[in-house]
Design a protein around this motif. Sequence first.
Motif, PDB file in Angstrom:
ATOM      1  N   VAL A 121       0.847  -1.190   0.000  1.00 43.86           N
ATOM      2  CA  VAL A 121       0.000   0.000   0.000  1.00 43.86           C
ATOM      3  C   VAL A 121       0.882   1.238   0.000  1.00 43.86           C
ATOM      4  N   THR A 122       0.590   2.173  -0.918  1.00 42.21           N
ATOM      5  CA  THR A 122       1.308   3.447  -0.994  1.00 42.21           C
ATOM      6  C   THR A 122       0.322   4.581  -0.723  1.00 42.21           C
ATOM      7  N   PRO A 123       0.414   5.303   0.405  1.00 39.55           N
ATOM      8  CA  PRO A 123      -0.498   6.423   0.670  1.00 39.55           C
ATOM      9  C   PRO A 123      -0.109   7.658  -0.141  1.00 39.55           C
ATOM     10  N   VAL A 124      -1.127   8.361  -0.658  1.00 37.89           N
ATOM     11  CA  VAL A 124      -0.920   9.577  -1.457  1.00 37.89           C
ATOM     12  C   VAL A 124      -1.823  10.670  -0.901  1.00 37.89           C
ATOM     13  N   ASN A 125      -1.261  11.825  -0.590  1.00 34.33           N
ATOM     14  CA  ASN A 125      -2.028  12.965  -0.093  1.00 34.33           C
ATOM     15  C   ASN A 125      -2.716  13.655  -1.273  1.00 34.33           C
ATOM     16  N   VAL A 126      -4.062  13.696  -1.231  1.00 34.36           N
ATOM     17  CA  VAL A 126      -4.829  14.271  -2.335  1.00 34.36           C
ATOM     18  C   VAL A 126      -5.408  15.640  -1.999  1.00 34.36           C
ATOM     19  N   GLN A 127      -5.147  16.168  -0.809  1.00 32.44           N
ATOM     20  CA  GLN A 127      -5.676  17.478  -0.414  1.00 32.44           C
ATOM     21  C   GLN A 127      -4.596  18.539  -0.270  1.00 32.44           C
ATOM     22  N   ARG A 128      -3.362  18.163  -0.161  1.00 33.49           N
ATOM     23  CA  ARG A 128      -2.294  19.136  -0.009  1.00 33.49           C
ATOM     24  C   ARG A 128      -2.049  19.877  -1.324  1.00 33.49           C
ATOM     25  N   ILE A 129      -1.956  21.198  -1.213  1.00 35.94           N
ATOM     26  CA  ILE A 129      -1.665  22.045  -2.368  1.00 35.94           C
ATOM     27  C   ILE A 129      -0.147  22.166  -2.492  1.00 35.94           C
ATOM     28  N   ARG A 155      -2.560  19.956  -7.129  1.00 35.82           N
ATOM     29  CA  ARG A 155      -2.810  18.875  -6.183  1.00 35.82           C
ATOM     30  C   ARG A 155      -3.091  17.590  -6.950  1.00 35.82           C
ATOM     31  N   VAL A 156      -3.026  16.471  -6.244  1.00 34.68           N
ATOM     32  CA  VAL A 156      -3.236  15.158  -6.850  1.00 34.68           C
ATOM     33  C   VAL A 156      -4.739  14.897  -6.935  1.00 34.68           C
ATOM     34  N   SER A 157      -5.228  14.575  -8.109  1.00 38.06           N
ATOM     35  CA  SER A 157      -6.646  14.261  -8.295  1.00 38.06           C
ATOM     36  C   SER A 157      -6.897  12.766  -8.433  1.00 38.06           C
ATOM     37  N   ASP A 158      -5.939  12.014  -8.953  1.00 39.82           N
ATOM     38  CA  ASP A 158      -6.074  10.562  -9.112  1.00 39.82           C
ATOM     39  C   ASP A 158      -4.772   9.917  -8.641  1.00 39.82           C
ATOM     40  N   ARG A 165       1.070   6.455 -14.135  1.00 41.24           N
ATOM     41  CA  ARG A 165       0.901   6.859 -15.531  1.00 41.24           C
ATOM     42  C   ARG A 165       2.197   7.414 -16.109  1.00 41.24           C
ATOM     43  N   VAL A 166       2.929   8.166 -15.302  1.00 41.20           N
ATOM     44  CA  VAL A 166       4.212   8.723 -15.726  1.00 41.20           C
ATOM     45  C   VAL A 166       5.259   8.317 -14.707  1.00 41.20           C
ATOM     46  N   THR A 167       6.519   8.415 -15.109  1.00 44.85           N
ATOM     47  CA  THR A 167       7.602   7.994 -14.216  1.00 44.85           C
ATOM     48  C   THR A 167       7.673   8.876 -12.981  1.00 44.85           C
ATOM     49  N   ASN A 168       7.644  10.197 -13.161  1.00 45.68           N
ATOM     50  CA  ASN A 168       7.689  11.151 -12.051  1.00 45.68           C
ATOM     51  C   ASN A 168       6.741  12.289 -12.389  1.00 45.68           C
ATOM     52  N   ALA A 169       5.567  12.279 -11.754  1.00 46.28           N
ATOM     53  CA  ALA A 169       4.544  13.259 -12.113  1.00 46.28           C
ATOM     54  C   ALA A 169       4.978  14.686 -11.796  1.00 46.28           C
ATOM     55  N   ASP A 170       5.652  14.902 -10.682  1.00 54.08           N
ATOM     56  CA  ASP A 170       6.077  16.248 -10.309  1.00 54.08           C
ATOM     57  C   ASP A 170       7.093  16.799 -11.312  1.00 54.08           C
ATOM     58  N   ASP A 171       8.064  15.999 -11.680  1.00 56.08           N
ATOM     59  CA  ASP A 171       9.053  16.445 -12.654  1.00 56.08           C
ATOM     60  C   ASP A 171       8.418  16.632 -14.034  1.00 56.08           C
ATOM     61  N   SER A 172       7.471  15.754 -14.374  1.00 55.24           N
ATOM     62  CA  SER A 172       6.778  15.909 -15.662  1.00 55.24           C
ATOM     63  C   SER A 172       5.969  17.196 -15.702  1.00 55.24           C
ATOM     64  N   LEU A 173       5.336  17.551 -14.581  1.00 53.35           N
ATOM     65  CA  LEU A 173       4.588  18.804 -14.518  1.00 53.35           C
ATOM     66  C   LEU A 173       5.524  20.003 -14.642  1.00 53.35           C
ATOM     67  N   ARG A 174       6.694  19.917 -14.048  1.00 62.99           N
ATOM     68  CA  ARG A 174       7.669  21.015 -14.171  1.00 62.99           C
ATOM     69  C   ARG A 174       8.086  21.203 -15.633  1.00 62.99           C
ATOM     70  N   GLN A 175       8.339  20.133 -16.315  1.00 60.08           N
ATOM     71  CA  GLN A 175       8.707  20.230 -17.723  1.00 60.08           C
ATOM     72  C   GLN A 175       7.537  20.725 -18.575  1.00 60.08           C
ATOM     73  N   GLY A 219      -2.951  12.640 -13.645  1.00 57.44           N
ATOM     74  CA  GLY A 219      -3.655  12.560 -12.375  1.00 57.44           C
ATOM     75  C   GLY A 219      -3.470  13.780 -11.503  1.00 57.44           C
ATOM     76  N   LEU A 220      -3.149  14.936 -12.108  1.00 60.02           N
ATOM     77  CA  LEU A 220      -2.940  16.190 -11.389  1.00 60.02           C
ATOM     78  C   LEU A 220      -3.975  17.214 -11.822  1.00 60.02           C
ATOM     79  N   THR A 221      -4.260  18.164 -10.930  1.00 61.15           N
ATOM     80  CA  THR A 221      -5.166  19.266 -11.221  1.00 61.15           C
ATOM     81  C   THR A 221      -4.476  20.577 -10.879  1.00 61.15           C
TER      82      THR A 221
END
Length: 396
Positions: A121-129, A155-158, A165-175, A219-221
Amino acid sequence: MAWNEPGNNNNGNNGRDNDPWGNNNNRGGRDQGPPDLDEVFSKLSQKLGGRFGKKGGVPSFGGGGSAIGLGLIVVVLAVVWVFSGFYTIGEAERGVVLRLGKYHHTVEPGLNWRPRFIDEVTPVNVQRIQQLQASGLMLTKDENVVNVEMVVQYRVSDPYKYLFRVTNADDSLRQATDSALRAVIGDSLMDSTLTSGRQVIRQSTQVELNNIIDNYDMGLTVVDVTFQDARPPEQVKDAFDDAIAAREDEERYIRESEAYKNEILPKATGRAERLKKEAQGYSERTINEAHGQVAQFEKLLPEYHAAPEVTRDRLYLDTMEEVYSRSSKVLIDSKSSGNLLYLPIDKLAEQSAGATQTKRQAKSGAGYDQIELDSQRTNTQDSSSTRSTSTRQGRY
């Protein structure tokens, strides 16, 4: 009593029969060696197995009790395994469950259970901005270079898409942010980027970034996009500051001219409207006077036909009165009387001019009769006063 205590000689062997290691046949002294550990553990295991096997206690590893011991160990391990599978997901989190390395489901906040060593199980925070910053030198549409900074809040929506879906969502969003910002700046002019077009650039960047996120299914908003700063490179900063100051002066002069226009134009419009109304009033007054003169002439014509001589004399007298009223000369009949007359010529001229002006104004208004009456009354009083003054002076 210890086995080797003096006096403990049951068989005359000086205590050698009480040796717990079973070395009763040894000669003792220097020929006695160390005990055999394998033999000791073997005997101990046999004794324990015999006792607990009969009484139903802890089983040994040999004989019929070994199966019961193994079963008990299995039960204990099973209980430990069950209790170790409980875990808690926080209120702001969602748990992504992988079963044997493959996505299985997503769990909600609260107490949950998983099969240990099977599910992960991997917990993911979906409310933190969260936020990231994109900045750098970028080329504008008019081939100028600007230094741009932008902050993206998201924030994380999914949780599943965010993790897998992607290797690193945060780095992908930065790019993706850097790509969207460069695309928008490349379609904008430098002046708009530095001054009035900042809001348009922010909105366009957010739209472009949302399109990229939707295409990659991260999976980001995106919550907000802030266009922090846009400035020219340090090498040409002074020149751009001068250009910006000139542009601000231009805008200030434009606003001042607009304010002056807004102040003068209503006054000019009001003055033009007043002149127009005065012209219309003059036109109507002149036309009405002409109509009045025509009506007066038409009214006088039958009288002229009835008595031409009287009418001609009356017209002559009225005309001469009007002509002489504008003259500064005074005519005196010296033969009619021997009295010396005192005539204030200047006062008479002013009174005559005032009476004539009043008569003209009264003819164009509705109160002509009343004004004429007041004028005649004033002239009569003035004449009486003049005659009285002249008579008194003549007597003296």
